[in-house]
Design a protein around this motif. Structure first.
Motif: not given
Length: 395
Positions: A38-45
């Motif tokens: 399983x994986x994640x992709x996080x976008x932060x300002x």
């Protein structure tokens, strides 16, 4: 069907809550798979600071191999806490990607990527051998070396050290997936439900799985295509086809006796999810479409892997059969705010509103959770990958 609710997000870094997650996270995807990590992709300002740095990039919390735990929840729009909540990911940051947009602010972001805790098994390539163990015994040993709890289904045979060994040339994760494929099993690491403990070590809170798919396990609440105005399923596309094997033959020469060992697999090792499989559909049509050979079956031959013992002949045939036997496959998008719970992969789910052929139990092979913060509201949707090995009639 549950009324539409609000979406909640909670993050932990090394077991410590990220209290400013909602103000900093613009988008988060978590992809749960049965056939991969399983994986994640996080976008932060991201914005510049008075010191000349960039805030998210300089924040030490988002460095490589920081432990990340992710929970999604659902609750009333005016509530401060969710009514239902599930931790869907526990793993580590494996890539960091700063993006500086043309306008710098507000279109710059820090993109953070990660894999579940099984990624720790993919760091070191090793050469070693295993003997006197079954495949399940090898997997138990490997998971134990990392501190995972185990949910491992037994396999046969236990190999005779005098004539058969398993040789590892690669990472532990690669070996486990190879052993899973040989047995028609799923292999994955999943976090237990419960409080998130402080610290960088995720293993004590995770379970290493190695077993048959479990479409006959506890079923999640039904997905619904109706009513058309407020369904829990936004869209769904399904497909089934004729040209896949309905029977698998495995034949290999026993190197000790020089006799041919054979196995034929025609049924899954778990209950079917409908009344009519691909074999039933083809059988009903053969006399009409091929009158000279009305008994023709869609037969596949297993010959890629070489077994070391008689039970392995059947296991290898079953492994090829399991993947070919999925009759119907579907992809769709679930409106998470209208669903009763957090939809999870590797579990069965009901479907209603698709008609008599397709209604019933499906197996969730993949679930991609998408949480997006826009205009002071959180959108939460789940892209699903579904499969079932039978329909409810001839299609």
């Amino acid at each position: 069907m549950a009324e539409q609710r609000a979406a909640f997000l909670q993050l932990w870094i090394d077991g410590q809550p990220v209290t400013d997650a909602r103000s900093r996270v613009s988008r988060l995807e978590v992809d749960e798979r049965t056939d991969d990590a399983s994986s994640f992709h996080l976008s932060l300002d991201m914005a510049p600071t008075d010191s000349g740095d960039w805030d998210a990039l300089a924040d030490g919390r988002f460095a490589l191999l920081k432990r990340v735990t992710i929970s999604f929840g659902l609750g009333a729009p005016d509530s401060e806490a969710p009514d239902v909540q599930d931790v869907v990911f526990d793993g580590y940051i494996t890539a960091v990607e700063p993006y500086f947009g043309p306008s710098r602010v507000p279109d710059s972001s820090l993109e953070v990527y990660g894999l579940d805790a099984s990624c720790l098994m993919h760091l070191e390539e090793r050469t070693r051998s295993f003997s006197g163990l079954s495949d399940a015994g090898i997997v138990r040993q490997l998971y134990g070396e990392y501190g995972f709890a185990v949910d491992v289904q037994d396999t046969a045979p236990v190999r005779d050290p005098a004539r058969a060994v398993v040789l590892q040339r690669g990472t532990d994760a690669s070996l486990i997936r190879w052993l899973a494929r040989r047995n028609g099993y799923e292999a994955f690491v999943e976090r237990k439900q419960g409080p998130v403990a402080a610290g960088a070590n995720a293993a004590p809170e995770c379970v290493g799985h190695f077993h048959l798919p479990r479409p006959d396990g506890p079923k999640q609440p039904d997905l619904s295509l109706i009513p058309r105005s407020t369904p829990s399923v936004i869209e769904l596309k399904a497909r089934w086809e004729s040209h896949r094997p309905t029977e698998l033959h495995g034949e290999h020469i026993d190197e000790r006796t020089r006799r041919i060992r054979s196995s034929t697999v025609t049924a899954p090792r778990f209950p079917r999810m409908g009344t009519t499989g691909r074999a039933d559909i083809l059988k009903a049509r053969m006399a009409a479409v091929l009158p000279k050979r009305p008994q023709t079956k869609a037969v596949g031959l297993q010959y890629v892997d070489v077994p070391h013992d008689v039970p392995e002949v059947e296991n290898l045939a079953w492994s090829d059969y399991r993947e070919a036997d999925w009759l119907a496959e579907a992809n769709g998008t679930v409106q998470g705010l209208r669903y009763e719970r957090i939809l999870r992969a590797r579990r069965p789910v009901g479907l209603v509103g698709a008609g008599k052929l397709m209604d019933g139990t499906w197996y969730v092979r993949g679930a991609r959770h998408r949480w997006v913060w826009a205009e002071a509201l959180a959108r939460y949707e789940v892209d699903v990958d579904l499969a079932r090995d039978a329909l409810n009639g001839v299609a």
